[in-house]
Write a protein that holds these residues in place. Structure first.
Motif, short mmCIF file in Angstrom:
data_model
loop_
_atom_site.label_atom_id
_atom_site.label_comp_id
_atom_site.label_asym_id
_atom_site.label_seq_id
_atom_site.Cartn_x
_atom_site.Cartn_y
_atom_site.Cartn_z
N THR A 180 2.33 -17.95 41.10
CA THR A 180 2.97 -19.27 40.36
C THR A 180 4.53 -19.48 40.89
OG1 THR A 180 3.73 -18.30 38.65
CG2 THR A 180 1.58 -19.09 38.44
N GLY A 181 5.26 -18.50 41.17
CA GLY A 181 6.62 -18.75 41.35
C GLY A 181 7.27 -19.12 40.18
N LYS A 182 6.70 -19.37 39.14
CA LYS A 182 7.30 -19.66 37.82
C LYS A 182 8.54 -18.65 37.41
CE LYS A 182 3.97 -18.89 34.82
NZ LYS A 182 2.98 -18.71 33.64
N ASP A 183 9.35 -19.32 36.32
CA ASP A 183 10.64 -18.79 35.86
C ASP A 183 10.16 -18.24 34.65
OD1 ASP A 183 11.94 -20.02 38.06
OD2 ASP A 183 12.40 -21.97 36.75
N ILE A 184 10.63 -17.07 34.35
CA ILE A 184 10.48 -16.46 33.13
C ILE A 184 11.92 -15.99 32.29
CG2 ILE A 184 8.20 -15.49 33.74
CD1 ILE A 184 9.47 -12.78 33.86
N ASP A 185 11.83 -16.05 30.99
CA ASP A 185 13.15 -15.76 30.56
C ASP A 185 13.39 -14.22 29.96
OD1 ASP A 185 11.61 -15.43 28.37
OD2 ASP A 185 11.94 -17.15 27.04
N ALA A 186 14.35 -13.91 29.51
CA ALA A 186 14.70 -12.53 29.31
C ALA A 186 13.75 -11.89 28.33
CB ALA A 186 16.15 -12.48 28.80
N ALA A 187 13.36 -12.61 27.23
CA ALA A 187 12.44 -12.26 26.31
C ALA A 187 10.83 -11.94 26.88
CB ALA A 187 12.20 -13.44 25.30
N ARG A 188 10.54 -12.76 27.81
CA ARG A 188 9.30 -12.55 28.46
C ARG A 188 9.67 -11.34 29.65
NH1 ARG A 188 4.88 -14.86 31.35
NH2 ARG A 188 3.47 -13.08 31.89
N ALA A 189 10.56 -11.02 29.92
CA ALA A 189 10.89 -10.09 31.06
C ALA A 189 10.87 -8.65 30.25
CB ALA A 189 12.05 -10.39 31.72
N GLU A 190 11.42 -8.83 29.01
CA GLU A 190 11.33 -7.52 28.30
C GLU A 190 10.05 -7.31 27.76
OE1 GLU A 190 13.70 -5.65 24.53
OE2 GLU A 190 13.65 -7.66 24.60
N THR A 191 9.12 -8.11 27.25
CA THR A 191 7.71 -7.92 26.89
C THR A 191 7.10 -7.18 28.16
OG1 THR A 191 7.90 -9.80 25.58
CG2 THR A 191 5.60 -9.19 25.93
N ILE A 192 7.17 -7.63 29.22
CA ILE A 192 6.08 -7.30 30.33
C ILE A 192 6.99 -5.77 31.05
CG2 ILE A 192 5.25 -9.34 30.89
CD1 ILE A 192 7.07 -9.84 33.36
N ASP A 193 8.31 -5.54 30.56
CA ASP A 193 8.74 -4.33 30.97
C ASP A 193 9.54 -4.43 32.25
OD1 ASP A 193 8.00 -2.68 28.77
OD2 ASP A 193 6.08 -2.21 29.69
N LEU A 194 9.84 -5.76 32.68
CA LEU A 194 10.52 -6.06 33.99
C LEU A 194 12.11 -5.56 33.51
CD1 LEU A 194 11.01 -6.93 36.54
CD2 LEU A 194 11.63 -9.54 35.64
N VAL A 195 12.72 -5.63 32.34
CA VAL A 195 13.95 -5.12 31.65
C VAL A 195 13.67 -3.95 30.65
CG1 VAL A 195 14.95 -6.86 32.74
CG2 VAL A 195 14.19 -6.98 30.12
N ASN A 196 14.49 -3.06 30.65
CA ASN A 196 14.37 -2.12 29.30
C ASN A 196 15.05 -2.76 28.16
OD1 ASN A 196 13.74 -0.35 31.55
ND2 ASN A 196 14.82 1.31 30.81
N ASP A 197 16.08 -3.59 28.13
CA ASP A 197 16.25 -4.21 26.98
C ASP A 197 17.10 -5.31 27.21
OD1 ASP A 197 16.13 -1.85 24.90
OD2 ASP A 197 17.12 -0.80 26.32
N VAL A 198 17.41 -6.12 26.13
CA VAL A 198 17.90 -7.43 26.37
C VAL A 198 19.11 -7.58 25.33
CG1 VAL A 198 17.83 -10.07 26.10
CG2 VAL A 198 15.92 -8.61 27.16
N TYR A 199 20.39 -7.92 25.85
CA TYR A 199 21.64 -7.98 24.98
C TYR A 199 21.94 -9.42 24.74
CZ TYR A 199 21.25 -3.12 25.87
OH TYR A 199 20.75 -1.77 25.99
N PRO A 200 22.69 -9.68 23.71
CA PRO A 200 23.14 -11.19 23.22
C PRO A 200 23.78 -11.88 24.33
CG PRO A 200 24.10 -9.50 21.87
CD PRO A 200 23.17 -8.85 22.77
N ASP A 201 24.67 -11.34 25.07
CA ASP A 201 25.62 -11.83 25.96
C ASP A 201 26.13 -11.02 26.94
OD1 ASP A 201 27.90 -10.34 24.89
OD2 ASP A 201 28.02 -11.95 23.18
N GLN A 202 26.80 -11.53 28.01
CA GLN A 202 27.26 -10.85 29.16
C GLN A 202 28.13 -9.79 28.67
OE1 GLN A 202 29.43 -13.21 32.18
NE2 GLN A 202 27.91 -12.44 33.82
N GLU A 203 28.92 -9.89 27.85
CA GLU A 203 29.81 -8.89 27.58
C GLU A 203 29.12 -7.51 26.80
OE1 GLU A 203 33.03 -6.42 26.96
OE2 GLU A 203 32.89 -8.00 28.29
#
Length: 277
Positions: A180-203
Motif C-alpha cells: 500500500t505504501g501507507k503511512d502509519i503513526d507511532a501507536a500503530r508502529a508500537e502495536t506491530i512491534d516496529l518500535v519498542n516504546d513510544v514517548y510523548p515528545d522529542q525530549e
C-alpha cells in the motif's frame, strides 16, 4: 574523534562517554538521503566500529523529522542513463553497482559490532525505514510516522526493509505496508512491534534513548557485541540473498513508464496516474 568524522556533510557525530550519537542532517529537506549520505554513512559506522571507546550508537534525525527518505532530485542524475537509455547491459550494470553501494551503506549499520538504537521523531519514509530496520532497537515519540513508500514511486524497496522487517513486524504487516505504501503513526508502529516504546515528545525520546544506551554500555562490551553477532547470523544470511535478488530484479525491471510518471508527478506535486507499463 577523527578528522573524517568532523568534516561530514550529511551526518553529525557526537560522543558522550561510551555512547555515540549519529544525527542525520540532509542536506536535503527533511534529512533526505542524497549522494553525501550514501558516501558518509558507511564511513561513520566503520569508524565507530573501530573506536574501542564507543559501546553503543544512537541514530536520529535533526529537526522535527527522522528522514523523508531518498532524495529523488539529487539521485536522479545518476540514474538517468538507466531510465533514458537503450535498455542494454551497460546502464543496467552501472545501476546495479550503485545500488549495491547503497545496500552496503545500510548494511554497515548491521555490520557495526556496537548495538544501534534508532530514535525516531516525525517522518521516517522509505530509506529512513531501511535505516531503522538495520538498527537493533527502535524507539519513537508520538509525532513519528512511518511509510514503506517505494511502491508509491514505482520502485521495489531494495535497501533492506523488505528483507529485515519480516523478522521485526511479521509477514502480514510487512506486506500490508509494502503493497500500500501507507503511512502509519507511532501507536500503530508500537502495536506491530516496529518500535519498542513510544514517548510523548522529542525530549522524552532523547532522554529514553540516552538512558537505554547507557544501560547497555554498562555491560561487558565484548559480550554485548557477541550477543549482537549471534542474534544476527541467521537473519543476515537470508537478508544478503534477498538483497542480491532485489538488486537483479530492479536492474532488470526498474525502468518503466510508471517510474517516469512517478518522478514527473513528484516534481509537479500532483498525484501520479499509473498504467502498468
Amino acid at each position: 574523534m577523527t578528522d573524517e568524522l568532523e568534516n561530514l556533510v550529511s551526518l553529525r557525530v557526537r560522543r558522550t562517554e561510551h555512547v555515540a550519537e549519529v544525527t542525520l542532517l540532509g542536506p536535503g529537506k527533511g534529512n533526505a538521503m542524497g549522494p553525501d549520505f550514501w558516501r558518509e554513512l558507511p564511513m561513520v559506522f566503520r569508524a565507530l566500529d573501530a573506536d574501542q571507546t564507543v559501546r553503543v550508537i544512537i541514530i536520529t534525525g535533526s529537526g522535527p523529522n527522522f528522514s523523508y527518505g531518498l532524495d529523488l532530485p539529487a539521485m536522479m542524475p545518476s540514474w538517468a542513463e538507466l531510465l533514458t537509455g537503450d535498455g542494454l547491459a551497460a546502464p543496467r550494470t552501472h545501476f546495479l553497482a550503485e545500488l549495491r553501494t547503497m545496500q552496503a551503506a545500510v548494511n554497515s549499520i548491521v555490520e557495526c559490532r556496537k548495538p544501534v538504537i534508532a530514535a525516531v521523531s516525525g517522518w521516517c519514509i522509505g530509506g529512513g525505514v531501511d535505516v531503522i530496520a538495520a538498527a537493533d532497537i527502535r524507539l519513537a515519540d508520538a509525532t513519528a510516522k512511518f511509510s514503506v513508500r517505494e511502491v508509491k514511486v514505482a520502485i521495489v524497496a531494495d535497501l533492506g526493509s523488505l528483507q529485515r522487517l519480516s523478522g521485526i513486524i511479521g509477514e502480514g504487516h510487512l506486506r500490508e505496508l509494502a503493497y500500500t505504501g501507507k503511512d502509519i503513526d507511532a501507536a500503530r508502529a508500537e502495536t506491530i512491534d516496529l518500535v519498542n516504546d513510544v514517548y510523548p515528545d522529542q525530549e522524552a525520546l532523547r532522554v529514553a534513548a540516552s538512558e537505554l544506551a547507557a544501560e547497555i554500555a554498562g555491560n561487558p562490551p565484548l559480550v554485548v557485541q557477541g550477543v549482537k553477532d549471534v542474534l544476527g547470523v541467521d537473519r543476515e544470511q537470508r537478508v544478503a540473498a534477498g538483497l542480491r535478488y532485489v538488486g537483479a530484479w530492479n536492474s532488470a525491471f526498474l525502468p518503466s513508464k510508471d517510474l517516469g510518471e512517478a518522478v514527473q508527478a513528484f516534481l509537479e506535486r500532483r498525484p501520479p496516474t499509473f498504467g502498468g507499463q
